[in-house]
Design an enzyme around this catalytic site. Structure first.
Site, mmCIF file in Angstrom:
data_model
loop_
_atom_site.group_PDB
_atom_site.id
_atom_site.type_symbol
_atom_site.label_atom_id
_atom_site.label_comp_id
_atom_site.label_asym_id
_atom_site.label_seq_id
_atom_site.Cartn_x
_atom_site.Cartn_y
_atom_site.Cartn_z
ATOM 1 N N GLY A 144 0.740 -1.091 -0.086
ATOM 2 C CA GLY A 144 0.030 0.150 0.036
ATOM 3 C C GLY A 144 0.819 1.198 -0.006
ATOM 4 O O GLY A 144 0.182 2.278 -0.110
ATOM 5 N N HIS A 145 2.205 1.163 0.000
ATOM 6 C CA HIS A 145 2.952 2.190 -0.025
ATOM 7 C C HIS A 145 4.104 2.324 -0.971
ATOM 8 O O HIS A 145 5.212 2.003 -0.743
ATOM 9 C CB HIS A 145 3.585 2.501 1.358
ATOM 10 C CG HIS A 145 4.086 3.758 1.751
ATOM 11 N ND1 HIS A 145 5.301 4.208 1.581
ATOM 12 C CD2 HIS A 145 3.620 4.856 2.399
ATOM 13 C CE1 HIS A 145 5.542 5.474 2.009
ATOM 14 N NE2 HIS A 145 4.413 5.746 2.517
ATOM 15 N N PHE A 146 3.905 2.718 -2.121
ATOM 16 C CA PHE A 146 2.545 3.151 -2.771
ATOM 17 C C PHE A 146 2.344 2.114 -4.141
ATOM 18 O O PHE A 146 3.249 1.778 -4.755
ATOM 19 C CB PHE A 146 2.574 4.651 -3.394
ATOM 20 C CG PHE A 146 3.017 5.511 -2.225
ATOM 21 C CD1 PHE A 146 1.972 6.115 -1.577
ATOM 22 C CD2 PHE A 146 3.993 6.136 -2.001
ATOM 23 C CE1 PHE A 146 1.955 6.944 -0.415
ATOM 24 C CE2 PHE A 146 4.416 6.999 -0.921
ATOM 25 C CZ PHE A 146 3.422 7.503 0.098
#
Length: 158
Positions: free
Chosen positions: A59-61
């Site tokens: 999720g990053h990124f």
């Protein structure tokens, strides 16, 4: 931190098993893979191999994976924890190193998958159970992040 003028012998390399003996962290939060050099009471040089398989990259990124800055600081703090625990002869005692303050933190370049992040930490001072450190994370010879922090050595909270 060294209070004598005696030459202190360097320790290292230390494998992940020795790191795990000094730290309570485990996957996915163990962020020190090995120690290249440790000079008790003075400094440590450790390595974090940053791979695309790190859980935080999901999720990053998406499409542009970058290691979160807070985790770079955490990796430095873990290296400092190994330095403190090993320097004070506390490996295997269950003592923990708790963050108290983070100061002067700067992020210079992004940390992407596929690199070896070099974690360099120096003792600035130690008084009783309180330790101050100066640290930087490097990619090859480029500073990715730098910080100073204070930590406390204590028994685990019950």
């Amino acid at each position: 931190m060294t209070e004598t003028t005696e030459k202190v012998e360097s320790i290292g390399p230390l494998d992940v098993k020795r790191v795990m003996a000094a730290l309570p962290h485990r996957f996915p939060m163990l962020l020190v893979d090995r120690v290249e050099t440790l000079i008790p009471g003075e400094k440590i040089v450790a390595i974090k191999a940053v791979t695309i398989n790190e859980p935080f990259f999901t999720g990053h990124f998406p499409g542009n994976p970058i290691m979160p800055g807070v985790l770079i600081v955490e990796a430095l703090a873990q290296a400092a924890g190994v330095l403190a625990i090993e320097s004070l002869g506390l490996t295997g005692t269950g003592k923990l190193v708790y963050f108290m303050a983070i100061n002067e933190t700067k992020f210079r370049i992004p940390v992407e998958p596929g690199i070896l992040l070099r974690l360099e930490v120096e003792f600035l001072q130690k008084r009783a159970k309180i330790c101050k450190f100066k640290a930087r994370a490097l990619i090859e010879d480029k500073v990715a992040a730098e910080t100073e922090f204070t930590a406390m050595i204590a028994d685990p909270a019950n």
